[in-house]
Design a protein around this motif. Structure first.
Motif, PDB file in Angstrom:
ATOM      1  N   ASP A   1      27.028  25.716  80.120  1.00 12.80           N
ATOM      2  CA  ASP A   1      26.604  24.325  80.321  1.00 12.80           C
ATOM      3  C   ASP A   1      27.765  23.560  80.947  1.00 12.80           C
ATOM      4  O   ASP A   1      28.845  23.477  80.354  1.00 12.80           O
TER       5      ASP A   1
ATOM      6  N   TRP B   1      24.388  23.915  85.204  1.00 14.29           N
ATOM      7  CA  TRP B   1      24.489  25.206  84.534  1.00 14.29           C
ATOM      8  C   TRP B   1      24.999  26.297  85.466  1.00 14.29           C
ATOM      9  O   TRP B   1      24.847  26.197  86.689  1.00 14.29           O
TER      10      TRP B   1
ATOM     11  N   HIS C   1      26.044  17.193  71.245  1.00 13.54           N
ATOM     12  CA  HIS C   1      25.313  18.121  72.117  1.00 13.54           C
ATOM     13  C   HIS C   1      24.066  18.657  71.409  1.00 13.54           C
ATOM     14  O   HIS C   1      22.991  18.789  72.004  1.00 13.54           O
TER      15      HIS C   1
ATOM     16  N   HIS D   1      28.229  16.094  79.459  1.00 14.59           N
ATOM     17  CA  HIS D   1      28.108  15.917  77.999  1.00 14.59           C
ATOM     18  C   HIS D   1      28.689  17.100  77.231  1.00 14.59           C
ATOM     19  O   HIS D   1      28.976  16.991  76.046  1.00 14.59           O
TER      20      HIS D   1
ATOM     21  N   HIS E   1      19.844  25.556  75.991  1.00 15.59           N
ATOM     22  CA  HIS E   1      20.727  25.221  74.865  1.00 15.59           C
ATOM     23  C   HIS E   1      20.610  26.217  73.726  1.00 15.59           C
ATOM     24  O   HIS E   1      21.579  26.430  72.992  1.00 15.59           O
TER      25      HIS E   1
HETATM   26 FE   LIG Z   1      23.839  20.515  77.419  1.00 15.38          FE
END
Ligand SMILES: [Fe+2]
Length: 202
Positions: free
Chosen positions: A161, A126, A30, A165, A80
């Motif tokens: 998130d 998100w 990530h 992934h 992030h």
């Molecule tokens: Fe992400």
């Protein structure tokens, strides 16, 4: 476009390699994605600086594509940075300044958590708890991508998130369990420090 300054990825806090329920392998992969967003942001701004705005109309489609990609890259950076910075804590119920905001604007911690979880289950990318400066309260906003659907004049304080992934290695398709693990690793001291830093009235 005027000249720009390159930015660098923030270092990965070693605490993130020892989360509960979110593996080191997931975090490392990530983090590399985040580094990719930083590189992309720098690359797109370099390309925009090269566009000759005095030439034919075709540059407008180039500008369009680059500017849309820029929102995705910068969204990826900002989302992030919040995500990584507020993980590494012990989870549990909110403490400090954020606790009173959540109580005031959602009625209870349980109501806030249920709403954010549902938002994360419904979103494609998100879910954010953000302080809206115009409404003067918290909302849980939904996002399908790095660049959809933030609203103006709101400051995200929790960034969940829910891209695959973030959890597929650990949970496969079980997003709900990942979201529970996310809650279990939040660092409320960090989040409350943002409430103070931004001078949000509690
Ligand atoms: Fe992400």
């Amino acid at each position: 476009m005027p000249p720009f300054e390159e930015i660098s990825a923030r270092p990965l806090d070693p605490r993130l390699l020892q989360l509960s329920g979110i593996s080191r392998a997931t975090i490392e992969a990530h983090y590399r994605l985040y580094q990719g967003y930083v590189a992309k942001r720098n690359e797109i701004l370099a390309k925009l600086a090269e566009v000759d705005l005095s030439t034919a109309n075709q540059v407008y489609s180039d500008v369009r594509a680059l500017k849309i990609d820029l929102t995705f890259a910068i969204g990826g950076v900002k989302n992030h940075e919040i995500y990584f910075e507020h993980l590494g804590g012990g989870g549990g119920d909110p403490t400090g300044a954020i606790a009173s905001l959540i109580e005031r604007d959602f009625g209870s911690v349980e109501a806030w958590r249920a709403d954010l979880k549902a938002t994360g289950m419904g979103g494609r990318g998100w879910a954010w708890t953000a302080y809206d400066w115009d409404e003067q309260r918290l909302f849980n906003y939904i996002g399908d991508a790095q660049n959809t659907f933030p609203v103006w004049n709101a400051t995200p304080l929790v960034a969940l998130d829910v891209y695959e992934h973030a959890y597929f290695l650990d949970y496969q398709t079980d997003r709900a369990s990942y979201i529970d693990a996310f809650f279990g690793n939040l660092d409320w001291d960090v989040i409350s420090s943002w409430v103070s830093k931004y001078q949000i009235q509690t």
